[in-house]
Each structure stands twice: as structure tokens, then as C-alpha cells.
Design a protein around this motif. Structure first.
Motif, PDB file in Angstrom:
ATOM      1  N   GLU A 173      54.329  42.684 -62.134  1.00 43.09           N
ATOM      2  CA  GLU A 173      53.069  43.110 -61.533  1.00 43.09           C
ATOM      3  C   GLU A 173      52.013  43.402 -62.583  1.00 43.09           C
ATOM      4  O   GLU A 173      52.276  44.021 -63.600  1.00 43.09           O
ATOM      5  N   ARG A 175      48.290  44.305 -61.528  1.00 44.86           N
ATOM      6  CA  ARG A 175      47.328  44.339 -60.432  1.00 44.86           C
ATOM      7  C   ARG A 175      45.891  44.278 -60.899  1.00 44.86           C
ATOM      8  O   ARG A 175      45.018  43.835 -60.175  1.00 44.86           O
ATOM      9  N   MET A 222      55.779  45.861 -65.442  1.00 45.55           N
ATOM     10  CA  MET A 222      54.401  46.173 -65.076  1.00 45.55           C
ATOM     11  C   MET A 222      53.494  46.163 -66.295  1.00 45.55           C
ATOM     12  O   MET A 222      53.850  46.690 -67.335  1.00 45.55           O
ATOM     13  N   VAL A 284      66.952  57.072 -68.398  1.00 44.71           N
ATOM     14  CA  VAL A 284      68.124  56.443 -67.805  1.00 44.71           C
ATOM     15  C   VAL A 284      68.466  57.240 -66.565  1.00 44.71           C
ATOM     16  O   VAL A 284      68.679  58.444 -66.640  1.00 44.71           O
ATOM     17  N   GLU A 285      68.485  56.593 -65.386  1.00 45.75           N
ATOM     18  CA  GLU A 285      68.688  57.355 -64.164  1.00 45.75           C
ATOM     19  C   GLU A 285      69.248  56.453 -63.091  1.00 45.75           C
ATOM     20  O   GLU A 285      68.695  55.381 -62.851  1.00 45.75           O
ATOM     21  N   ASN A 286      70.321  56.902 -62.429  1.00 46.76           N
ATOM     22  CA  ASN A 286      70.862  56.163 -61.278  1.00 46.76           C
ATOM     23  C   ASN A 286      71.041  54.675 -61.560  1.00 46.76           C
ATOM     24  O   ASN A 286      70.625  53.839 -60.777  1.00 46.76           O
TER      25      ASN A 286
ATOM     26  N   TYR B 104      54.271  40.185 -49.651  1.00 50.31           N
ATOM     27  CA  TYR B 104      54.829  40.195 -51.001  1.00 50.31           C
ATOM     28  C   TYR B 104      53.767  40.182 -52.097  1.00 50.31           C
ATOM     29  O   TYR B 104      53.982  40.707 -53.180  1.00 50.31           O
ATOM     30  N   ASP B 105      52.607  39.615 -51.830  1.00 46.81           N
ATOM     31  CA  ASP B 105      51.639  39.549 -52.925  1.00 46.81           C
ATOM     32  C   ASP B 105      51.056  40.917 -53.249  1.00 46.81           C
ATOM     33  O   ASP B 105      50.419  41.100 -54.271  1.00 46.81           O
ATOM     34  N   LYS B 106      51.291  41.896 -52.367  1.00 47.95           N
ATOM     35  CA  LYS B 106      50.797  43.241 -52.686  1.00 47.95           C
ATOM     36  C   LYS B 106      51.940  44.118 -53.213  1.00 47.95           C
ATOM     37  O   LYS B 106      51.780  45.319 -53.389  1.00 47.95           O
ATOM     38  N   TYR B 107      53.125  43.506 -53.449  1.00 46.83           N
ATOM     39  CA  TYR B 107      54.284  44.288 -53.839  1.00 46.83           C
ATOM     40  C   TYR B 107      54.187  44.623 -55.327  1.00 46.83           C
ATOM     41  O   TYR B 107      54.365  43.766 -56.183  1.00 46.83           O
ATOM     42  N   ALA B 108      53.925  45.871 -55.652  1.00 49.48           N
ATOM     43  CA  ALA B 108      53.776  46.280 -57.050  1.00 49.48           C
ATOM     44  C   ALA B 108      54.331  47.692 -57.199  1.00 49.48           C
ATOM     45  O   ALA B 108      53.588  48.647 -57.437  1.00 49.48           O
ATOM     46  N   PRO B 109      55.670  47.818 -57.108  1.00 50.72           N
ATOM     47  CA  PRO B 109      56.273  49.163 -57.037  1.00 50.72           C
ATOM     48  C   PRO B 109      55.941  50.052 -58.230  1.00 50.72           C
ATOM     49  O   PRO B 109      55.674  51.238 -58.062  1.00 50.72           O
ATOM     50  N   LEU B 110      55.916  49.498 -59.442  1.00 50.28           N
ATOM     51  CA  LEU B 110      55.685  50.345 -60.607  1.00 50.28           C
ATOM     52  C   LEU B 110      54.236  50.815 -60.672  1.00 50.28           C
ATOM     53  O   LEU B 110      53.947  51.941 -61.063  1.00 50.28           O
ATOM     54  N   THR B 111      53.303  49.927 -60.287  1.00 45.52           N
ATOM     55  CA  THR B 111      51.889  50.290 -60.323  1.00 45.52           C
ATOM     56  C   THR B 111      51.599  51.401 -59.322  1.00 45.52           C
ATOM     57  O   THR B 111      50.835  52.324 -59.605  1.00 45.52           O
ATOM     58  N   ARG B 113      53.925  53.480 -58.161  1.00 50.82           N
ATOM     59  CA  ARG B 113      54.753  54.633 -58.514  1.00 50.82           C
ATOM     60  C   ARG B 113      54.044  55.549 -59.500  1.00 50.82           C
ATOM     61  O   ARG B 113      54.158  56.770 -59.416  1.00 50.82           O
ATOM     62  N   ARG B 114      53.259  54.962 -60.433  1.00 53.57           N
ATOM     63  CA  ARG B 114      52.636  55.809 -61.436  1.00 53.57           C
ATOM     64  C   ARG B 114      51.581  56.693 -60.797  1.00 53.57           C
ATOM     65  O   ARG B 114      51.210  57.733 -61.312  1.00 53.57           O
ATOM     66  N   PRO B 127      62.078  37.851 -41.211  1.00 55.03           N
ATOM     67  CA  PRO B 127      62.330  37.658 -39.775  1.00 55.03           C
ATOM     68  C   PRO B 127      62.653  38.987 -39.101  1.00 55.03           C
ATOM     69  O   PRO B 127      63.108  39.928 -39.742  1.00 55.03           O
ATOM     70  N   ARG B 164      52.138  58.795 -66.419  1.00 56.42           N
ATOM     71  CA  ARG B 164      52.767  58.937 -65.123  1.00 56.42           C
ATOM     72  C   ARG B 164      53.289  60.351 -64.956  1.00 56.42           C
ATOM     73  O   ARG B 164      53.917  60.909 -65.840  1.00 56.42           O
ATOM     74  N   GLN B 166      55.902  62.670 -63.391  1.00 58.88           N
ATOM     75  CA  GLN B 166      57.250  62.492 -62.867  1.00 58.88           C
ATOM     76  C   GLN B 166      57.740  63.816 -62.302  1.00 58.88           C
ATOM     77  O   GLN B 166      57.546  64.870 -62.900  1.00 58.88           O
ATOM     78  N   ASN B 191      71.617  62.923 -62.970  1.00 60.63           N
ATOM     79  CA  ASN B 191      71.480  61.483 -62.717  1.00 60.63           C
ATOM     80  C   ASN B 191      71.233  60.673 -63.964  1.00 60.63           C
ATOM     81  O   ASN B 191      71.295  59.456 -63.938  1.00 60.63           O
ATOM     82  N   GLY B 192      70.886  61.324 -65.064  1.00 62.15           N
ATOM     83  CA  GLY B 192      70.541  60.545 -66.251  1.00 62.15           C
ATOM     84  C   GLY B 192      69.794  61.394 -67.247  1.00 62.15           C
ATOM     85  O   GLY B 192      70.006  62.588 -67.351  1.00 62.15           O
TER      86      GLY B 192
END
Lengths: 301, 265
Positions: A173, A175, A222, A284-286, B104-111, B113-114, B127, B164, B166, B191-192
Motif C-alpha cells: 500500500e 495511498r 506500506m 514481535v507479536e502474535n 480491494y483497491d481501498k485495502y490499506a491495513p497498515l495506512t 492502522r497508523r 460472493p 504511530r 500503539q 504476546n511478544g
């Protein structure tokens, strides 16, 4: 060029000095001054010529080597841009074919609708949606067209191609359009960082797929550029269960690859040390490994 | 537990169809698993614009809502979109669960997420039966998170990685110590782990739930497994061991009194 070859110049001067000494010592032992003087002067001059020849010969070799390296890089660049252009052209063809089918589809639907055959309309719509609108081809380099810095575009095309060819699930991505990097950063350093981190992600994904967990391999990448000029790059990949510690992977020589030197992230650390405005975080996570770098502009906070 | 479900898509028919799909998904879930019987979730509002959702959420003071949003909410690219809406909802309703239903063209999870934190995604062009299956998965996750958050209270520890922000649940933190990198600290959770800019003394001052046990380390006593007073070590469930300083011995002893679960070896 001369300054780069300090060692070479020094060795050659040393060689000349020793030649002079040898000539001088021999001269002391031979009594016939005038003949020896001429002979040895000629020898000395020959040595000088020899030195100069060697020096320029080596310089020539170096220039050639550098030119070859540059040509190789250019060829690589060229190949990737050609591949990308090929992909774009293929997309163009697909779009044209789609437009053609689109017209036919509409005509056919119109006929069915005029006849009042609603079920036929629905069936045709379903059929056309399945075949035409789910083309994978348009997704391979999604958002790469928003990257306008040549070297970065080139490396990301190369790495995405590699992932595609290995069958690794990935998502890229970008954008917002990226037109430039913060001034004080050497583009090649960023290219190196992107290259190393992508290679690591690909290696880990290959290992996951080798374990039979094909569906688990996943890479997310990204690029982001804020209005203020800051640049952010993030790459996440799924990892195997073996708990890797963030401390360990940054050490020189650490690797999960067999027969490999494992210099990757240690090199990244060296590059990071050059730039006070560069900030790198590892998480590092999950079962996800996350690498996240921000580069501030020089007059930023 | 009441879970109002709110849908937003600028295409009316798609919004209505999504509502139908959600009802089907919930029907399936109740048939399969009686765990969700005590969760009273139903579609409360179907909206078509940013303003409608904002108005509804504020007027009804929704807490713990589940939102299914499209990202493109108008033909005008300058107008507010689903990401802006998600940002608003998260501020208004910290327990909210948000799921983007998008192409899908708008799928930008990291962008995204921040800006707004991690979000679930459903691909609009799948479907119908796959969409319903995805809806079951996302609703399942949303219900789980809501129950956990309500039980634990949303006690989160916030830190910044680059640009970002967190958030991590306080209860999952084991300890935080100085990193090998200057000006950074290294945090270990169940978790990490993560590295970010920080300073141990500052963390100690700002977070009462963290206890400073040496110049370079703060711990979360809730997660301590064992303490060895003579060797001056503290051990955590993942096997990590840290050393505390002599002058903090009394503080550590107090922790042993306060948390009788900690074993002493």
C-alpha cells in the motif's frame, strides 16, 4: 583517483626507491663510471616508465570495473521497468477486452429485460461478475504507480515480483503519492534497507510455506509520506512459532537461514547510525514480525 | 450485553443487503454456538452518510457498538470517508469495534492502522456466502473483544512507535527495560516484544502500575512468576529473568506481601 589509490602510489614509489638503491649499490661495486652511469640511468628511466605504465593501467582497470557495475545496475533498472510496462500493457488489453464484453453484456441484458425475463437477467449478471470483475492481473502491482522516486519504485517492483513468483500472499500500500525523500537521506541507503527487510520477509515466508503452512505466509508493506515531508516504511510478515527475540535478530551473524552469513539487520543498524533523524522499531507479536522506520526531515522535531 | 450494530454505506441497496447478510450470519452463529445467547446484538441503524452515523452515535450515546463501514462514503474524494468516520467513532466510543467493508483497491491495513489502530476488513466483492462466513468471523472476534474489554476495563498502556500510536493492554505487559539502542526501551509482553523511544524513570513516573526495580527496569507485578531474594532475580511466565538492585530489595519484598501468588525460591 590518485587519492583513492594511496596504497598503490606508495607501493610504486617504494618500488622506485628500491630500484634507485639497487642501482646505486651496484654502481659502487663497478668501477667503470661512464658506461655504468649511462646504462643505469637508462635502467632507472625504464623503471620510471614501467611504474607510470602500471599505474595508469590499474587506473584504467578500475574505471572499467566501475563502469561495468553501473551498467549492470542500469540493466537491472531497465529490466524492472520493462516488466512493469509489460504488466501495464497487459492491464490495458484486459481493460479493452472488458469494455468490449461490457457492451455485449449490456445489450444482452437489455434484450432479456425487454422480454420481461428477470431470472435470465439475474443469471447473466452473476455469470458476468464472476468472470470479468475478478481479474487477478490488476492486483499484482497495486499502488506502485503512486511511487514516483525511481530507485524506490524499482526495488519494490523487484521484490513484489519475487513474492508473486514464489506464491507468497502479499499486500503493498502506498495511498499517497511519494515524490521525494527527505533531503539528507542517501536514496541508496533506503533502497538497501527495503531490500534487506523484504529479503528477510521472503525468507521467513518461504520457511513457513516449506513447513506446509502455505496459507499462513503473509507479507504487508506500506509506504507513507506526510505533508511535512517525513517518510515512513513498514513491513510486516508472519513468522514461524520459534520465538525469535528482537535483541537477537539485530546482532551480526544472526540468521535463521542455513549456510548464510546473516548480516541483514545488523547492516540496517549500521545505516540507521548514520542518520539521527531515522528511527527504526521492531515488534514481535502474535506470530507477526513488524519492521517500522520513520525518516524525519532535518528541520522537523 | 447490548451490542448495537451500525452500518454505513453511501449505496443504499448495498447497505440494506449488508444488513440482511449480518442477520443471516448472526442466525448461523446462534444455531451453532449457544455461547452468544447472552449477547444481545442487532442491527440498530443503517446509515448512508458520515453525518448520519455521527448524529446517531452521539444522540444515543452508543458504547460498545459494532460498526460496519464502507471506506468510500461519497463520490467526492475531498469529503469525509470511512477512515475519518472510524477515527471519530473511536474517540466517541472507546469500546467500539469497527469493521471496514470495502473494495480491494481501498485495502490499506497498515495506512489505516497508523491512524486508527488495528481494524478488521471484509472484501466487498466476495460472493455472498463467503461474505456471510467472514461476517461470522468478524462478529465472533468483535464479541470476544467486547467481553474481554468490559471484564478487564479498558486499561491500556499507550506508547509511540515512529508516528504511530500503539495501545496495548496493561495486563499483558511483563516488564520494560533499557534497550541496547540509545534512548530506547524494550518492552516484553505476553504476546511478544517491542522497542520504542522512552526512558525508564519517565515510564515509572507516568504509570503507577509499573514498579521500578532497578535503574534500567520497571516491572508489572501482576505478571511476576517468581522472586529470588538472595539472588535478586525476578522471573516471568515466559522464562525471562531480570535482576533488581540492592536498594530496591524492600520494594520487592513489599510486592511479595501484596501479591501472595508470587512464588519465592
Amino acid at each position: 583517483m590518485v587519492s583513492n589509490n594511496k596504497k598503490l602510489v606508495l607501493s610504486l614509489v617504494g618500488y622506485f626507491y628500491i630500484s634507485v638503491l639497487v642501482v646505486f649499490i651496484i654502481n659502487v661495486y663497478i668501477n667503470n663510471k661512464s658506461v655504468t652511469a649511462i646504462i643505469f640511468s637508462i635502467l632507472l628511466v625504464l623503471q620510471l616508465l614501467f611504474m607510470a605504465l602500471i599505474f595508469y593501467f590499474i587506473l584504467g582497470l578500475q574505471k572499467q570495473y566501475i563502469k561495468n557495475k553501473e551498467q549492470e545496475m542500469e540493466k537491472n533498472h531497465q529490466r524492472q521497468l520493462e516488466e512493469y510496462a509489460g504488466y501495464l500493457e497487459q492491464s490495458e488489453d484486459e481493460l479493452r477486452a472488458f469494455r468490449h464484453d461490457y457492451r455485449n453484456m449490456f445489450n444482452s441484458l437489455k434484450v432479456s429485460a425487454q422480454e420481461g425475463n428477470v431470472q435470465e437477467v439475474i443469471d447473466k449478471l452473476d455469470k458476468y461478475t464472476q468472470t470479468n470483475l475478478n481479474s487477478q492481473a490488476l492486483l499484482k502491482y497495486k499502488d506502485v504507480n503512486h511511487v514516483h522516486v525511481k530507485s524506490i519504485k524499482s526495488i519494490i517492483i523487484s521484490k513484489l515480483t519475487e513474492m508473486y513468483n514464489l506464491g507468497i500472499k502479499y499486500n503493498f500500500e502506498c495511498r499517497k503519492g511519494i515524490y521525494s525523500l527527505p533531503d539528507h537521506v542517501d536514496e541508496l541507503d533506503l533502497v538497501r534497507i527495503i531490500g534487506i527487510t523484504c529479503d528477510n520477509a521472503i525468507e521467513e515466508s518461504k520457511a513457513l510455506m516449506g513447513d506446509g503452512k502455505k496459507n499462513q505466509a503473509d507479507i504487508q508493506i506500506m509506504f507513507y509520506s506526510a505533508e511535512s515531508g517525513e517518510f515512513e516504511y513498514e513491513i510486516r510478515n508472519k513468522t514461524r512459532k520459534s520465538k525469535i527475540s528482537v535483541k537477537q535478530i539485530q546482532k551480526q551473524g544472526f540468521t535463521t537461514k542455513k549456510n548464510h552469513q546473516g548480516l541483514g539487520l545488523a547492516n540496517v543498524k549500521q545505516i540507521e547510525a548514520k542518520y539521527p533523524d531515522m528511527d527504526i522499531s521492531y515488534t514481535v507479536e502474535n506470530d507477526w514480525f513488524d519492521f517500522y522506520i520513520t525518516i524525519d526531515t532535518e528541520d522537523g522535531e | 450485553m447490548k451490542c448495537p450494530i451500525i452500518i454505513c454505506d453511501d449505496d443504499r441497496s448495498l447497505a440494506d443487503e449488508l444488513s440482511g447478510d449480518i442477520n443471516s450470519a448472526m442466525q448461523n452463529m446462534q444455531d451453532d454456538n449457544s455461547n452468544y445467547e447472552q449477547i444481545d446484538a442487532k442491527v440498530a441503524f443503517i446509515a448512508n452518510t458520515f453525518e448520519q452515523v455521527v448524529g446517531y452515535t452521539v444522540a444515543k450515546d452508543i458504547k460498545g457498538g459494532i460498526y460496519f463501514l464502507d471506506i468510500e462514503l461519497s463520490q467526492n474524494s475531498e469529503a469525509k470517508n470511512g477512515v475519518d468516520l472510524a477515527e471519530f467513532i473511536k474517540k466517541q466510543d472507546p469500546y467500539s469495534q469497527i469493521i471496514f467493508v470495502t473494495a480491494y483497491d481501498k485495502y490499506a491495513p497498515l495506512t489505516y492502522r497508523r491512524r486508527i489502530g488495528a481494524i478488521d476488513y471484509i472484501n466487498k466483492s466476495l460472493p455472498r456466502d463467503t461474505i456471510i462466513h467472514r461476517l461470522e468471523e468478524t462478529l465472533h472476534d468483535a464479541f470476544d473483544r467486547l467481553t474481554n474489554d468490559y471484564k478487564a476495563g479498558v486499561k491500556s498502556f499507550t506508547y509511540q512507535i515512529g508516528r504511530r500510536v500503539q495501545k496495548v493492554n496493561q495486563d499483558s505487559i511483563y516488564y520494560i527495560e533499557n534497550s541496547l539502542t540509545q534512548h530506547k526501551v524494550h518492552m516484553i509482553t505476553e504476546n511478544g516484544e517491542s522497542e520504542f523511544k522512552g526512558n525508564i524513570s519517565q515510564l515509572d513516573d507516568d504509570n503507577p502500575f509499573l514498579i521500578k526495580v532497578s535503574q534500567s527496569c520497571v516491572v508489572n507485578p501482576e505478571n511476576i512468576d517468581a522472586v529470588n531474594i538472595s539472588k535478586r532475580t525476578i522471573t516471568f511466565p515466559n522464562g525471562d529473568q531480570i535482576v533488581f538492585s540492592r536498594n530496591k530489595k524492600q520494594i520487592v519484598k513489599n510486592l511479595l506481601n501484596k501479591y501472595p501468588d508470587i512464588s519465592t525460591k
